[in-house]
Design a protein around this motif. Sequence first.
Motif, PDB file in Angstrom:
ATOM      1  N   UNK A 227     -89.405 -51.932  47.170  1.00 46.19           N
ATOM      2  CA  UNK A 227     -90.273 -51.971  48.512  1.00 46.19           C
ATOM      3  C   UNK A 227     -89.938 -53.195  49.137  1.00 46.19           C
ATOM      4  N   UNK A 228     -89.950 -54.351  48.546  1.00 42.50           N
ATOM      5  CA  UNK A 228     -89.742 -55.423  49.273  1.00 42.50           C
ATOM      6  C   UNK A 228     -88.063 -55.540  49.975  1.00 42.50           C
ATOM      7  N   UNK A 229     -87.350 -55.021  49.091  1.00 47.67           N
ATOM      8  CA  UNK A 229     -85.711 -54.835  49.620  1.00 47.67           C
ATOM      9  C   UNK A 229     -85.898 -54.118  50.753  1.00 47.67           C
ATOM     10  N   UNK A 230     -86.374 -52.843  50.825  1.00 42.99           N
ATOM     11  CA  UNK A 230     -86.460 -52.021  51.757  1.00 42.99           C
ATOM     12  C   UNK A 230     -87.127 -52.731  53.054  1.00 42.99           C
ATOM     13  N   UNK A 231     -88.080 -53.187  53.135  1.00 45.63           N
ATOM     14  CA  UNK A 231     -88.581 -54.026  54.107  1.00 45.63           C
ATOM     15  C   UNK A 231     -87.693 -54.834  54.796  1.00 45.63           C
ATOM     16  N   UNK A 232     -86.886 -55.340  54.252  1.00 42.28           N
ATOM     17  CA  UNK A 232     -86.210 -56.475  54.725  1.00 42.28           C
ATOM     18  C   UNK A 232     -85.045 -55.659  55.301  1.00 42.28           C
ATOM     19  N   UNK A 233     -84.816 -54.571  55.158  1.00 41.47           N
ATOM     20  CA  UNK A 233     -83.565 -53.781  55.881  1.00 41.47           C
ATOM     21  C   UNK A 233     -83.904 -52.813  56.975  1.00 41.47           C
ATOM     22  N   UNK A 234     -85.531 -53.011  57.303  1.00 38.35           N
ATOM     23  CA  UNK A 234     -86.034 -52.299  58.414  1.00 38.35           C
ATOM     24  C   UNK A 234     -86.059 -52.780  59.638  1.00 38.35           C
ATOM     25  N   UNK A 263     -84.002 -34.427  59.762  1.00 41.19           N
ATOM     26  CA  UNK A 263     -84.746 -35.340  60.923  1.00 41.19           C
ATOM     27  C   UNK A 263     -84.994 -36.508  59.979  1.00 41.19           C
ATOM     28  N   UNK A 264     -84.568 -37.838  60.612  1.00 42.02           N
ATOM     29  CA  UNK A 264     -84.525 -39.164  60.025  1.00 42.02           C
ATOM     30  C   UNK A 264     -85.983 -39.945  60.591  1.00 42.02           C
ATOM     31  N   UNK A 265     -86.656 -40.581  59.610  1.00 40.94           N
ATOM     32  CA  UNK A 265     -87.848 -41.405  59.889  1.00 40.94           C
ATOM     33  C   UNK A 265     -87.634 -42.588  58.853  1.00 40.94           C
ATOM     34  N   UNK A 266     -86.957 -43.379  59.469  1.00 45.74           N
ATOM     35  CA  UNK A 266     -86.780 -44.623  58.347  1.00 45.74           C
ATOM     36  C   UNK A 266     -86.949 -46.257  58.890  1.00 45.74           C
ATOM     37  N   UNK A 267     -87.492 -46.167  60.226  1.00 44.10           N
ATOM     38  CA  UNK A 267     -87.425 -47.601  60.595  1.00 44.10           C
ATOM     39  C   UNK A 267     -86.440 -48.327  60.992  1.00 44.10           C
ATOM     40  N   UNK A 268     -85.417 -47.455  61.172  1.00 45.36           N
ATOM     41  CA  UNK A 268     -84.045 -48.111  61.552  1.00 45.36           C
ATOM     42  C   UNK A 268     -83.388 -48.697  60.562  1.00 45.36           C
ATOM     43  N   UNK A 269     -83.512 -48.407  59.303  1.00 45.09           N
ATOM     44  CA  UNK A 269     -82.675 -49.064  58.098  1.00 45.09           C
ATOM     45  C   UNK A 269     -81.413 -48.682  58.227  1.00 45.09           C
ATOM     46  N   UNK A 270     -80.995 -47.762  58.621  1.00 45.60           N
ATOM     47  CA  UNK A 270     -79.557 -47.118  58.582  1.00 45.60           C
ATOM     48  C   UNK A 270     -78.665 -47.884  59.530  1.00 45.60           C
ATOM     49  N   UNK A 271     -79.291 -48.604  60.586  1.00 39.90           N
ATOM     50  CA  UNK A 271     -78.617 -49.497  61.827  1.00 39.90           C
ATOM     51  C   UNK A 271     -78.551 -50.738  61.282  1.00 39.90           C
ATOM     52  N   UNK A 272     -79.352 -51.543  60.018  1.00 43.49           N
ATOM     53  CA  UNK A 272     -79.265 -52.682  59.711  1.00 43.49           C
ATOM     54  C   UNK A 272     -78.036 -52.990  59.271  1.00 43.49           C
TER      55      UNK A 272
END
Length: 272
Positions: A227-234, A263-272
């Motif tokens: 969860x912490x790792x994911x937050x850093x990539x959003x 449909x993607x909903x990911x806080x922009x993590x794929x663009x990080x």
Amino acid sequence: MSGQDQTKYANKLQDANVLILGGTSGIGLCVAEASLEFGALVSVASSNPERVHQAVAKLQKAYPSKKDNIRGYQCDLGNQDTMEKNTVSILEKVVQDTGKKLDHIVHLSGTGVDPVPLSALGVKDMTDRNSVNLRFFSPLMFGKHAPKYMNPGPSSSITLTSGVLAIRPLHGTGFAGPMTGNAASSLGMTKGLAVDLAPLRVNLVLPGAVDTPLWDALPGGIGAVLKAKAKDTMLTKIIGKPEDVAESYLCCMRDANMTGTEVHTNGGTLLF
């Protein structure tokens, strides 16, 4: 000059019959709330009867004027031996209890990321795991049987669920292959079912990190680490809220022109 406003958009789910599999917590419960607010009849299902009871009670407390529109069902979709029987059973029960065919099915049943190191993976282990049953075999069973219990045409839909792992594997974990393969299988399935079941619509939502109880269910504290790792990539720098992610499922239900779509909903993590 006075008059009544049109309701071209607000009434798209009015009186719609909606079944939400995995609808007792997290994103699923928020989809149930949103569907009720738009006037739908809502049935939530889970393999855990206590969670079903709690979810129904919570929804009825939040929407006292819509108690008659709320139902709950215990349904285990994780066992291959009983999956098809239970699939048909819940479809029959909802249609019988509501007195009308279904308009939308939202398939959110799942058990989290279910990490399996590649070095320890066996074929039987993979095919027998709940995560594979719920994310792969169960949607196929609903694709097989649901059309008989649903209103025809593009106004009706089935919405499946995968995750950002289908697109972006977790590097350095040792279980990226099994997890990504499991998640990515839904992408092809969605397109195939959209063709097979047309004009009934089939779409797929791929959430990123979302603040749900699934994190706490992971063994050895791995949930907090991921969860912490994911937050850093959003790009948003916040873990997604289930009530926001629920909007993607509403879009899949309400847009009669959308099928075979991811449909993607990911806080922009794929663009990080």
